[in-house]
Design an enzyme around this catalytic site. Structure first.
Site: not given
Ligand SMILES: Cc1cc2nc3c(=O)[nH]c(=O)nc-3n(C[C@H](O)[C@H](O)[C@H](O)COP(=O)(O)OP(=O)(O)OC[C@H]3O[C@@H](n4cnc5c(N)ncnc54)[C@H](O)[C@@H]3O)c2cc1C
Length: 469
Positions: A37, A185, A188, A448
């Site tokens: 990396e 754009g 997202v 619930h």
């Protein structure tokens, strides 16, 4: 200065969500694993300049918007409310650092070697590495996994300077709230980062070439998102093409064209979020004979194998949905195939989330895709305005919608817009994995009061038997 060539069972090029997960899984399976990396930290785009910092700023800016607009509804009054942007950005940086340190810790735990440098793939599965300290080394392995990710696409007349003309990286670092941020754009990334700066006080205009924002998303969700985001103050210019830009005196004049008419937006900052392309630095596809697809993505089969023996590719570099969890899963498949397992990747149930507020979460096919396929289908829909928990939270925009096969009731698509739907979608993804039917969700007991009851009710809606509507 060159050091001795090393050997390994697997070399992974790239330490983003695809690469680091592949490396950890390979090590878990007993393979000696090296990850190359080049950035100063592990985690790739997602951890350093993508998913994590954007969600940190979305969270902070949401808290501010809540305090400014809604706290009083709860009987909470706040005086002297203001944004300390420096602190907000420091908090984001600290969260990123926690995550990058976390990946380093996982590498140590699983005995993955991180070679800090830039890798160049050579023929015969040899990776030359220019190390960060200026020296060179080489790793040879029978298996190489390319996980080099993607980079943002810029416009020829708007090259990133990361001061005023921003990619996602620069948009996460702006030191003052922009007076007018133009986002090119309406996908997202544009909507998430646009929302952050709007909430903090910027005027935000989103320019989208297509007739609607969020291309590829279910039409009903897009309609609701468009309505809610406009009400929040985002300005949309759809069916509009950016044709040029002039930068002068710290302002950017952006020319946009719609129906043959041109107008100019005067921006203090511009975020270019028009898409990303595979990053193939260090991978000379032509020289290696590596097959690429039409968009420059590395071609792979469902076992993540390229056309070169022993060479695998995963994540954004292979195109498809540019999502961290897709990259991670592909990384797991590649590592397992290398270890001799029968793993295969399938894309039937990959969720997508937009972390605006309300959030948007989807899995499977849109209603339009099902309609166009000619398959007979039914839909069910339930609004959060009818959900008790949503009312207690004070977040009643949006709905859950299912698309199911008319004959077998098999779930084909689920599309949600509403509070915390990023968390609700996992239940549906699991149902997809089991090729579940809407009835499976409809007859499952949901606690619930929870937001998840909206998914149960929408599923019952497919069967024409929602109770609470
Ligand atoms: C603003 C933003 C927000 C996002 N939010 C989300 C989200 O909420 N959820 C989601 O699922 N996805 C999100 N994404 C997408 C996600 O970040 C990517 O899909 C994901 O990072 C892809 O992982 P990857 O491992 O394929 O590549 P990357 O994360 O891009 O990692 C590739 C790594 O390879 C390294 N590298 C490249 N070439 C070499 C070389 N030759 N030698 C050594 N190292 C090399 C790079 O330095 C980089 O660290 C977001 C993206 C952006 C930009």
């Amino acid at each position: 200065m060159s050091s001795e060539p090393q050997t390994s069972d697997v070399v992974v090029i790239g330490g983003g969500p695809g690469g680091y997960v592949a490396a950890i899984r390979a090590a878990q399976l007993g393979l000696r694993t090296v990850c190359v990396e080049s950035a100063a930290t592990l985690g790739g785009t997602c951890v350093n300049i993508g998913c994590i910092p954007s969600k940190a700023l979305l969270q902070s800016s949401e808290q501010f918007e809540f305090a400014r607009l809604h706290a009083h509804e709860h009987g909470i009054s706040i005086e002297g409310l203001r944004v300390d942007l420096g602190q907000m950005l420091r908090r984001k940086d600290e969260i990123v650092a926690q995550n990058t340190r976390g990946v380093e810790f996982l590498f140590r735990k699983h005995k993955v070697t991180w070679l800090k440098g830039f890798g160049t793939l050579r023929a015969g599965n040899v990776v030359d590495v220019s190390l960060a300290d200026g020296s060179q080394t080489q790793v040879r392995a029978p298996h190489v996994i390319i996980a080099t990710g993607s980079v943002p696409i810029d416009l020829p007349f708007l090259r990133f300077d990361e001061q005023r003309i921003l990619s996602n990286a620069g948009a996460l670092l702006i030191p003052e709230v922009p007076s007018h941020l133009v986002v090119i754009g309406g996908g997202v990334i544009g909507l998430e980062l646009g929302s952050v700066w709007r909430r903090l006080g910027a005027k935000v205009s989103v320019v989208e070439m297509l007739p609607a924002i969020l291309p590829g998303t279910d039409d009903d969700v897009v309609k609701e998102a468009d309505r809610v985001f406009r009400r929040q103050g985002l300005e949309f210019h759809t069916s509009s093409r950016v044709t040029g830009a002039e930068v002068a005196n710290e302002r950017i004049a952006i020319a946009i064209e719609r129906d043959g008419q041109t107008r100019t937006l005067d921006a203090s900052h511009v975020l270019v979020a028009i898409g990303r392309k595979p990053s193939l630095g260090g991978i000379d596809a032509a020289a290696l004979g590596l097959e690429l697809g039409p968009r420059g993505e590395i071609k792979v089969n469902d076992r993540m194998q390229t056309n070169l023996p022993g060479v695998f590719a995963i994540g954004d570099a292979t195109g498809g949905k540019l999502l961290a969890h897709k990259a991670e899963e592909e990384g797991v498949v590649a590592a397992e195939v290398i270890a001799g397992h029968q793993s295969r990747m399938h894309y039937h149930s990959i969720p997508s989330v937009v972390y605006t507020w309300p959030e948007i979460a989807t899995v499977g096919l849109t209603e339009r895709e099902v309609r166009e396929s000619g398959r007979e289908y039914k839909t069910g829909r339930y609004p959060f305005s009818a959900n008790g928990r949503a009312r207690t939270i004070g977040e009643t925009s949006g709905f859950v919608k299912f698309v199911a096969d008319a004959r077998t009731d098999e779930l084909l698509g689920c599309h949600m817009i509403g509070p915390n739907v990023s968390e609700l979608i996992s239940e549906i993804v699991l149902a997809f994995e089991y090729r579940g039917a809407s009835e499976d969700i409809g007859i499952t007991v949901h606690a619930h009061p929870t937001l998840s009851e909206a998914t149960k009710e929408a599923a019952l809606g497919v069967l024409g038997r929602s109770i609470h509507i």
